[in-house]
Design an enzyme around this catalytic site. Sequence first.
Site, PDB file in Angstrom:
ATOM      1  N   THR A   1      -8.201   6.802  -2.040  1.00  0.00           N
ATOM      2  CA  THR A   1      -9.563   6.299  -2.218  1.00  0.00           C
ATOM      3  C   THR A   1     -10.557   7.428  -1.961  1.00  0.00           C
ATOM      4  O   THR A   1     -11.680   7.372  -2.454  1.00  0.00           O
ATOM      5  CB  THR A   1      -9.854   5.125  -1.251  1.00  0.00           C
TER       6      THR A   1
ATOM      7  N   LYS B   1     -14.305   8.705  -3.736  1.00  0.00           N
ATOM      8  CA  LYS B   1     -15.529   9.061  -3.005  1.00  0.00           C
ATOM      9  C   LYS B   1     -16.036  10.433  -3.453  1.00  0.00           C
ATOM     10  O   LYS B   1     -17.246  10.649  -3.589  1.00  0.00           O
ATOM     11  CB  LYS B   1     -15.267   9.031  -1.490  1.00  0.00           C
TER      12      LYS B   1
ATOM     13  N   LYS C   1      -8.082  14.064   4.389  1.00  0.00           N
ATOM     14  CA  LYS C   1      -7.256  12.854   4.377  1.00  0.00           C
ATOM     15  C   LYS C   1      -6.268  12.985   5.529  1.00  0.00           C
ATOM     16  O   LYS C   1      -6.193  14.033   6.159  1.00  0.00           O
ATOM     17  CB  LYS C   1      -6.504  12.717   3.057  1.00  0.00           C
ATOM     18  N   ARG C   2      -5.488  11.902   5.810  1.00  0.00           N
ATOM     19  CA  ARG C   2      -4.472  12.020   6.832  1.00  0.00           C
ATOM     20  C   ARG C   2      -3.499  13.147   6.489  1.00  0.00           C
ATOM     21  O   ARG C   2      -3.269  13.430   5.312  1.00  0.00           O
ATOM     22  CB  ARG C   2      -3.715  10.698   6.978  1.00  0.00           C
TER      23      ARG C   2
ATOM     24  N   HIS D   1       0.794  -1.233   0.000  1.00  0.00           N
ATOM     25  CA  HIS D   1       0.000   0.000   0.000  1.00  0.00           C
ATOM     26  C   HIS D   1       0.822   1.276   0.000  1.00  0.00           C
ATOM     27  O   HIS D   1       0.259   2.363   0.159  1.00  0.00           O
ATOM     28  CB  HIS D   1      -0.929   0.053   1.212  1.00  0.00           C
TER      29      HIS D   1
ATOM     30  N   LYS E   1       1.249  14.365   0.983  1.00  0.00           N
ATOM     31  CA  LYS E   1      -0.113  14.694   0.519  1.00  0.00           C
ATOM     32  C   LYS E   1      -0.264  16.200   0.274  1.00  0.00           C
ATOM     33  O   LYS E   1      -1.217  16.654  -0.327  1.00  0.00           O
ATOM     34  CB  LYS E   1      -1.158  14.190   1.517  1.00  0.00           C
TER      35      LYS E   1
HETATM   36  C1  26W Z   1       4.071   0.752   9.976  1.00  0.00           C
HETATM   37  C2  26W Z   1       3.218   1.965  10.025  1.00  0.00           C
HETATM   38  C3  26W Z   1       2.307   2.070   8.869  1.00  0.00           C
HETATM   39  C4  26W Z   1       0.945   2.174   9.087  1.00  0.00           C
HETATM   40  C5  26W Z   1       0.089   2.249   8.027  1.00  0.00           C
HETATM   41  C6  26W Z   1       2.780   2.024   7.587  1.00  0.00           C
HETATM   42  C7  26W Z   1       1.927   2.091   6.534  1.00  0.00           C
HETATM   43  C8  26W Z   1       0.585   2.207   6.731  1.00  0.00           C
HETATM   44  C9  26W Z   1      -0.345   2.226   5.563  1.00  0.00           C
HETATM   45  C10 26W Z   1       0.291   1.582   4.378  1.00  0.00           C
HETATM   46  C11 26W Z   1      -0.817   3.586   5.250  1.00  0.00           C
HETATM   47  C12 26W Z   1      -1.985   3.620   4.321  1.00  0.00           C
HETATM   48  O1  26W Z   1      -3.113   3.676   4.753  1.00  0.00           O
HETATM   49  N1  26W Z   1      -1.741   3.625   3.006  1.00  0.00           N
HETATM   50  C13 26W Z   1      -2.772   3.961   2.048  1.00  0.00           C
HETATM   51  O2  26W Z   1      -3.451   2.806   1.590  1.00  0.00           O
HETATM   52  C14 26W Z   1      -4.555   3.154   0.777  1.00  0.00           C
HETATM   53  C15 26W Z   1      -5.289   1.880   0.429  1.00  0.00           C
HETATM   54  O3  26W Z   1      -4.569   1.124  -0.471  1.00  0.00           O
HETATM   55  C16 26W Z   1      -4.098   3.916  -0.460  1.00  0.00           C
HETATM   56  O4  26W Z   1      -5.228   4.334  -1.165  1.00  0.00           O
HETATM   57  C17 26W Z   1      -3.264   5.127  -0.066  1.00  0.00           C
HETATM   58  O5  26W Z   1      -2.717   5.736  -1.221  1.00  0.00           O
HETATM   59  C18 26W Z   1      -2.151   4.704   0.886  1.00  0.00           C
HETATM   60  O6  26W Z   1      -1.465   5.852   1.375  1.00  0.00           O
END
Ligand code: 26W
Length: 820
Positions: free
Chosen positions: A655, A659, A547-548, A359, A553
């Site tokens: 995503t 929406k 978004k976060r 992701h 971003k």
């Molecule tokens: C280890 C800490 C950590 C926590 C969460 C590392 C990485 C994450 C996730 C990968 C963050 C995340 O939510 N990524 C998002 O995933 C979405 C679903 O696929 C994508 O649409 C977003 O672009 C992506 O940033």
Amino acid sequence: MYSKRFEKEAFKEEVKNNIKNLYRKTIEEATGRQIFQAVSLAVKETIIDYWLATQAEMEKEDPKTVYYMSMEFLMGRALGNNLINMTAYKEVKEALDEMGIDLNAVEDEEPDPALGNGGLGRLAACFLDSLATLGYPAYGCGIRYRYGMFKQKIENGYQVEVPDNWLKDGNPFEIRRDEYAKEVRFGGDVRIEYDPVTKRNNFIQENYSSVLAVPYDMPIIGYGNHVVNTLRIWDAEAITDFHLDAFNRGDYRHAVEQENLAKMIVDVLYPCDDHYAGKELRLKQQYFFISASLQALLVRYKKKHDDVRKLHEKVTIQMNDTHPTLAVAELMHLLIDQEGLEWDEAWDVTTKTVAYTNHTIMAEALEKWPVDLFSRLLPRIYQIIQEIDRRFIEQVRSRYPGDEGRVARMAIIRDGQVKMAHLAIVAGYSVNGVARLHTEILKHEELKDFYDMMPEKFNNKTNGITQRRFLMHGNPLLADWVTKRIGDGWITDLSQMSRLKKYVDDPKALAEFREIKYQNKLRLAEYIKKYNGIEVDPRSIFDVQVKRLHEYKRQFLNILHVMYLYNQIKDHPEMYFYPRTFIFGAKAAAGYVRAKETIKLINSVADVINNDKSINGKIKVVFIEDYRVSNAEIIFAAADVSEQISTASKEASGTGNMKFMLNGAPTLGTMDGANVEIVEEVGIENAFIFGLSSDEVINFENNGGYNPADIYFNDWDIKRVVDQLIDGTYSNGDREMYRDLYDSLVNTHGQERADRYFILKDFRSYADAQKRVEEAYKDREGWAKKALMNVACCGKFSSDRTIQEYVDDIWHLDHIKVDA
Ligand code: 26W
């Protein structure tokens, strides 16, 4: 169907009885929260019947099932969504109306279950909705955090994190399943014992601590098809006295330690998004839910099958990013140490069972565990990973003789770290990215070595979202209008939205469509008035970025542009300017200083601009506190412009972009993530695209970046805005408050290049695109056409399509059918 069986009077009676029995009250006396509980329990009654029926069907048909393993499930409120999927929303609303209860108000009493950070967690929730709706057998497996994502308060412009005690009043939809509790073991040593009978070494973990994993099941209701799947989230408890007896009689100190371990493990979701911190407790959380889920899965499989060598015929495991990658080693452990398989047999099963979704390409998000921590906490699991690594490196060497550089890059264990992504790729039978561009970058940049060696594993699955929550529930006005125009087939087949195209030249349809957007903007304006105390004009352009909060971003780019517009208006009060409301919503990870500074900056800019009478309200800036699934639904419905402005190549998919599109807001964005595919579907003339391409960004990055000073010293408007960060304009004269943000743009510090997210580089191009937005918006009917085209072309972005692709290319699940 559900609605046909819905018996209004019985339902009303049930609600009354629940209030009486639970709270010893009448409806009139009950609090809002109590009514929510009573209504939810009444709804659950019906759900249980179909849940049982689905279970019975699965017993009978023994279909291949996916286990979606995820540290995060950002479900959002359940009541309204459940009613929608049971096709009982309107009936229940009517029944409650007759009792003098407003369903909307009842829904608002539900705490937002926020067991996730952002995109990845919400995607998991959308996927569960689609799996059930398409009739595929699926379990979501995760953690029942006591505290989900924190609640965000804004105090004096700063983010303050408040714990989210979402279980305080109980969760009416969950069911505790004591009978499926499992023991999970941490630490201790591994003793190797030769068994002369089987002529095998047995590996025995000793002196460990353990906790009891207790599952809670939540129903996942398919739309209109009676299928009810299960989200199973694990709670941790101390091994009770009873169990203690069995394991280590009378060791009081050990018992207390285990009690504490249990309390800690499921205490809180790590609020970090895209940033890996290497915390021991997080590794414990990962092993905890993976071990419990796999033990339970094996028990379930073995009820019907005696040969675990064929597990992959009935079970597939999807790992949502690397967070559940311990599944690889835990499955090996269970198959070898518990089921008695040989290494090669176990590896064969494992590598046909687990698959991995990536992701993110952000380097700082990659999970790498220190070897000493890992081997201490999970000694047997570490041994197994060492052996996987040894065998894998042998393969790399035989495939690329003499290429030790490649070995070093690809190893699972290297430089004192265990690299979880490498483990996931080596063991997974499928590796997928989440948008076409993202997958291409994985193949040709980030994971190039792995793609070279095993190209057949790599595939793309562009993300999607569920239209049931984000249109039917979030935007009932538009949903009803669409149904009136093209029928209700879109609810389970979003590609039918293309039938709306014929209305782009129908003035009456366009007028209705515009009026709906206006009503939704009024609803959001009321929300903003209530929670922010700010009056916004619903006729202004609602320009939204939610978004976060993350540097890539680029909320920073957005607010710098607002500052630039404000300068322009101040300089040229007579200039034509279409009124704009810039709406932000974002949580920052608690320890992410620069992200928090950005929130403060947005709020400071809002303060200055919103209170400047001289600009006649041409610009308003609103920071919506505590952005979460429930207010997101209101925000998407009301948006005119969707800001998707990440530095190209950094956003895996996004995503939120989908929406907004579904709700008729054109994209203002870079060619990044799924924006690329959105533009492809809707046509470039119905979007506003700007900025460097991902190739250009990657090129700069591979060649030492670019020099922002060239821009800063040559573009007077840009210099002025950047300097305003440190001249006190937005900080009551304090020149230090935004010094770090200023520095991040123009000064290189240590490892970090100046402006590593290309904000100044993309600024002019962004401002141009914003100008095009304004021009386009002035033509009210032209704008409505663009907006409607976005709705009409959003079919591809349903998570139903995504899930069907996972099923066809990766999982190969069987259908289930449940009769009413
Ligand atoms: C280890 C800490 C950590 C926590 C969460 C590392 C990485 C994450 C996730 C990968 C963050 C995340 O939510 N990524 C998002 O995933 C979405 C679903 O696929 C994508 O649409 C977003 O672009 C992506 O940033």
